[in-house]
Write an enzyme that holds these catalytic residues in place. Structure first.
Site, PDB file in Angstrom:
ATOM      1  N   ASP A 139     -40.921-100.085  -6.059  1.00 58.81           N
ATOM      2  CA  ASP A 139     -42.149-100.848  -5.949  1.00 58.81           C
ATOM      3  C   ASP A 139     -41.995-101.798  -4.763  1.00 58.81           C
ATOM      4  O   ASP A 139     -40.900-102.339  -4.543  1.00 58.81           O
ATOM      5  CB  ASP A 139     -42.322-101.677  -7.234  1.00 58.81           C
ATOM      6  CG  ASP A 139     -43.703-101.535  -7.811  1.00 58.81           C
ATOM      7  OD1 ASP A 139     -44.652-101.862  -7.093  1.00 58.81           O
ATOM      8  OD2 ASP A 139     -43.822-101.114  -8.976  1.00 58.81           O
TER       9      ASP A 139
ATOM     10  N   ASP B 127     -47.637-102.329  -4.107  1.00 56.46           N
ATOM     11  CA  ASP B 127     -48.305-103.160  -5.109  1.00 56.46           C
ATOM     12  C   ASP B 127     -49.407-104.021  -4.492  1.00 56.46           C
ATOM     13  O   ASP B 127     -49.192-104.662  -3.453  1.00 56.46           O
ATOM     14  CB  ASP B 127     -47.235-104.083  -5.724  1.00 56.46           C
ATOM     15  CG  ASP B 127     -47.787-104.985  -6.798  1.00 56.46           C
ATOM     16  OD1 ASP B 127     -48.017-104.503  -7.912  1.00 56.46           O
ATOM     17  OD2 ASP B 127     -47.987-106.187  -6.515  1.00 56.46           O
TER      18      ASP B 127
ATOM     19  N   GLU C 134     -51.457 -98.973  -4.336  1.00 59.55           N
ATOM     20  CA  GLU C 134     -52.335 -99.509  -5.379  1.00 59.55           C
ATOM     21  C   GLU C 134     -53.466-100.212  -4.641  1.00 59.55           C
ATOM     22  O   GLU C 134     -53.349-101.383  -4.271  1.00 59.55           O
ATOM     23  CB  GLU C 134     -51.584-100.511  -6.267  1.00 59.55           C
ATOM     24  CG  GLU C 134     -52.457-100.965  -7.410  1.00 59.55           C
ATOM     25  CD  GLU C 134     -51.975-102.221  -8.114  1.00 59.55           C
ATOM     26  OE1 GLU C 134     -52.257-102.387  -9.300  1.00 59.55           O
ATOM     27  OE2 GLU C 134     -51.319-103.063  -7.468  1.00 59.55           O
TER      28      GLU C 134
ATOM     29  N   HIS D  34     -48.158 -99.098 -16.048  1.00 63.67           N
ATOM     30  CA  HIS D  34     -47.711-100.273 -16.801  1.00 63.67           C
ATOM     31  C   HIS D  34     -48.784-101.356 -16.920  1.00 63.67           C
ATOM     32  O   HIS D  34     -48.538-102.404 -17.501  1.00 63.67           O
ATOM     33  CB  HIS D  34     -46.460-100.849 -16.122  1.00 63.67           C
ATOM     34  CG  HIS D  34     -46.764-101.364 -14.740  1.00 63.67           C
ATOM     35  ND1 HIS D  34     -47.129-100.533 -13.698  1.00 63.67           N
ATOM     36  CD2 HIS D  34     -46.780-102.613 -14.235  1.00 63.67           C
ATOM     37  CE1 HIS D  34     -47.345-101.256 -12.628  1.00 63.67           C
ATOM     38  NE2 HIS D  34     -47.143-102.523 -12.924  1.00 63.67           N
ATOM     39  N   ASP D  35     -49.961-101.130 -16.336  1.00 59.68           N
ATOM     40  CA  ASP D  35     -51.041-102.109 -16.408  1.00 59.68           C
ATOM     41  C   ASP D  35     -52.194-101.645 -17.294  1.00 59.68           C
ATOM     42  O   ASP D  35     -53.229-102.302 -17.357  1.00 59.68           O
ATOM     43  CB  ASP D  35     -51.620-102.362 -15.001  1.00 59.68           C
ATOM     44  CG  ASP D  35     -50.626-103.026 -14.071  1.00 59.68           C
ATOM     45  OD1 ASP D  35     -49.757-103.776 -14.560  1.00 59.68           O
ATOM     46  OD2 ASP D  35     -50.713-102.790 -12.853  1.00 59.68           O
TER      47      ASP D  35
HETATM   48  C1  GLC Z   1     -50.041-104.991  -9.587  1.00 60.81           C
HETATM   49  C2  GLC Z   1     -49.022-104.627 -10.646  1.00 60.81           C
HETATM   50  C3  GLC Z   1     -49.151-105.575 -11.782  1.00 60.81           C
HETATM   51  C4  GLC Z   1     -48.902-106.970 -11.282  1.00 60.81           C
HETATM   52  C5  GLC Z   1     -49.799-107.313 -10.089  1.00 60.81           C
HETATM   53  C6  GLC Z   1     -49.299-108.523  -9.377  1.00 60.81           C
HETATM   54  O1  GLC Z   1     -51.330-104.837 -10.032  1.00 60.81           O
HETATM   55  O2  GLC Z   1     -49.178-103.304 -11.021  1.00 60.81           O
HETATM   56  O3  GLC Z   1     -48.271-105.276 -12.834  1.00 60.81           O
HETATM   57  O4  GLC Z   1     -49.144-107.896 -12.302  1.00 60.81           O
HETATM   58  O5  GLC Z   1     -49.808-106.281  -9.136  1.00 60.81           O
HETATM   59  O6  GLC Z   1     -48.124-108.232  -8.677  1.00 60.81           O
END
Ligand code: GLC
Length: 557
Positions: A98, A199, A256, A330-331
């Site tokens: 990540d 991320d 993402e 994981h979200d």
């Molecule tokens: C992304 C991650 C998430 C995190 C956020 C802030 O959305 O997937 O888990 O809380 O970024 O880093």
């Protein structure tokens, strides 16, 4: 190495804290991942994405990084990581890490130095501005709720944070900062990883006006998602990032990038695109129905899925780009709960999702536990919830006047903690994840849903996933799945998510009946059954009958 070396791989996401605890302290670790590489290999996985594991005070479970060159000691050491890379290589498994560089942790030394001298060298690594009177510089609302601004004690200055206040945003306009980021990335690439998941990358370019906009809720704030996301100019940063790092290693990147419109895919994932791939969130979030009220649970139809899904499939295809296809991460809550809304699920329902995930055009991503049908957790009280986002949303709901029981129900369904419960390996205490009390609640269904039980059963969901991955990656149909084109079919059938995949002379149809009723389809030539969640096909007198939630793959001649 072939340029598109990643094109026929299936990726498996590991949430390290909850995967496997080989040291028995209740928290997953790198040694635990090494132990389970053979399991992943048997499943057919050739690429693994490990969620953020860097040194971190864990306010946002590792997505608040205090040292990008160090691994959080709860997971292990750099030496363990090097072992992991070697062991994975032996099994032909590529590792993705990540990359969390929209923000760092407030404990990072850059931020600590910035606090001491907000207008100095390190102050400019962050976004620091003067307030107006006693108010913050503007009315933008962060992703986890509340203002994006936090006052710096003893000054009239504020710093900017997209997520929690312990995650200050990095100032990408600063060249020194950007160079520091490239150094970090190359450090890990040189260790032999295959690439990164980027991320929250949508937020690195801020709307430079920093002006206030009309409020969209009674709190007087406006959502960041409407004022400063994927902001024009972001491509300049991304191009430099790619040239200075990923290009040098032919690395795989998956972004993402929420709210990215299909119209922009060519810029981001086309042949000359800025990433290898980007997650398709449109259909993943079908249950949110574009509502900003996360606590409203919406059921959705095949049409709600098909519309965004095929729009993005088509756009990606047009620019020869690859979308990352995921139903879970994981979200997100578990996909079974999202798609079927009850508490117990059938094999057919879980296998339906497997077919959807693994037969589209793009790179399939599976999230740990999905392959055995793990479900949302049976939470008893709010005090069991660990996730910062869920807790802040819960408070927000109470402030908005929602009944606490309703707010809890909503949290219990949507909380990110649902995906983060320990992996269910067997029916032993703590689901065989650890010999010690895990850091978060184990789902009470672990005695019926676990790896050991399914591994020995040829009819289990796990065996079905194996067969599907094999079909996609290592069968005479591989090229049609990994390189073939995709066209939506049977558009007039409201309950169907259906498409055709074509590669040269090979033609496959995938039909998914997202309803509790039978669906009849006229097919004048007998389809050739390939795989399905009912393990058979009902075809008689030119009519193909799909049963409730049937997912069927067949060849057409
Ligand atoms: C992304 C991650 C998430 C995190 C956020 C802030 O959305 O997937 O888990 O809380 O970024 O880093």
């Amino acid at each position: 190495m072939e340029n598109k070396w990643w094109k026929n791989k299936v990726v498996y996401q590991i949430y390290p804290q909850s995967f496997y605890d080989y040291q028995n302290n209740g928290i997953g670790n790198l040694k635990g991942i090494i132990q389970k590489l053979d399991y992943l290999k048997k499943l057919g996985i050739e690429m693994v994405w490990i969620s953020s594991f860097y040194k971190s005070p864990m306010v946002d479970n590792g997505y608040d990084v205090s040292d990008y060159y160090a691994i959080n000691s709860q997971y292990g050491s750099i030496a363990d990581f090097e072992d992991l890379i070697n062991e994975a290589k032996k099994r032909n498994i590529h590792i993705l890490l990540d990359l969390v560089v929209n923000h760092c942790s407030d404990q990072h030394e850059w931020f600590q130095k910035a606090l001491k001298d907000p207008l100095g060298f390190y102050g400019d690594y962050f976004i620091i501005k003067k307030g107006t009177g006693s108010r913050p510089p503007n009315n933008w609302r962060g992703i986890f709720g509340g203002s994006v601004w936090e006052p710096i004690e003893g000054t009239d200055l504020y710093y900017y944070h997209t997520f929690t206040k312990e995650q200050p945003d990095l100032n990408w306009e600063n060249k020194n900062l950007r160079n520091e980021i490239y150094k970090i990335i190359n450090f890990w690439l040189e260790k032999g990883i295959a690439g990164f998941r980027l991320d929250a990358i949508s937020f690195i370019k801020k709307n430079p006006s920093y002006e206030s906009f009309n409020a969209d809720r009674p709190d007087g704030l406006v959502a960041l998602r409407t004022v400063s996301i994927n902001y024009p100019g972001i491509e300049v940063f991304l191009k430099e990032l790619k040239e200075k790092t990923f290009d040098r290693f032919n690395a795989f990147t998956v972004a993402e990038m929420s709210a990215l419109k299909p119209e922009s895919f060519s810029k981001f994932i086309g042949n000359e695109g800025l990433f290898t791939s980007v997650f398709d969130f449109g259909f993943m979030n079908a249950d949110l129905k574009n509502s900003t009220l996360w606590y409203k649970h919406n059921s959705f139809s095949a049409l709600d899925v098909a519309l965004p899904l095929f729009k993005s499939q088509e756009a990606a295809q047009q620019c020869d780009g690859s979308l990352a296809i995921a139903l879970e991460n994981h979200d997100q809550p578990r996909s079974l709960n999202k798609w079927f809304g009850s508490t117990t699920f059938s094999f057919e329902q879980a296998a339906f999702l497997a077919v959807l995930n693994l037969s589209l055009r793009g790179i399939p991503f599976l999230f740990q536990g999905q392959e055995i049908g793990m479900t949302n957790v049976d939470w008893d009280t709010v005090s069991e919830i660990r996730d910062a986002k869920s807790l802040s949303q819960y408070e927000q709901a109470i402030t908005d006047g929602i009944d606490p029981r309703e707010a809890f129900k909503a949290i219990a369904y949507r909380s990110r903690d649902n995906a983060r419960s320990p992996m269910q390996w067997n029916d032993q205490p703590y689901a065989g994840f650890s010999k010690n009390m895990p850091w978060t609640k184990v789902n009470s269904n672990y005695q019926s849903i676990n790896v050991q039980k399914q591994e020995s059963d040829p009819d289990s969901l796990l065996s079905f996933y194996k067969a599907l991955i094999q079909l996609r990656c290592k069968s005479k149909y591989s090229r049609v799945f990994t390189e073939g084109s995709l066209v939506q079919i049977f558009k007039d059938k409201q309950n169907l998510i259906a498409f055709e995949r074509i590669y040269q002379t090979q033609k496959i149809h995938v039909l998914l009946n997202y309803s509790n009723n039978d669906e009849k389809i006229v097919c004048d030539k007998k389809p050739f059954y390939v795989l399905g969640n009912y393990r058979s096909m009902l075809y008689e007198k030119d009519i193909l009958r799909l049963r409730p939630f049937e997912a069927l793959i067949f060849e057409v001649f």
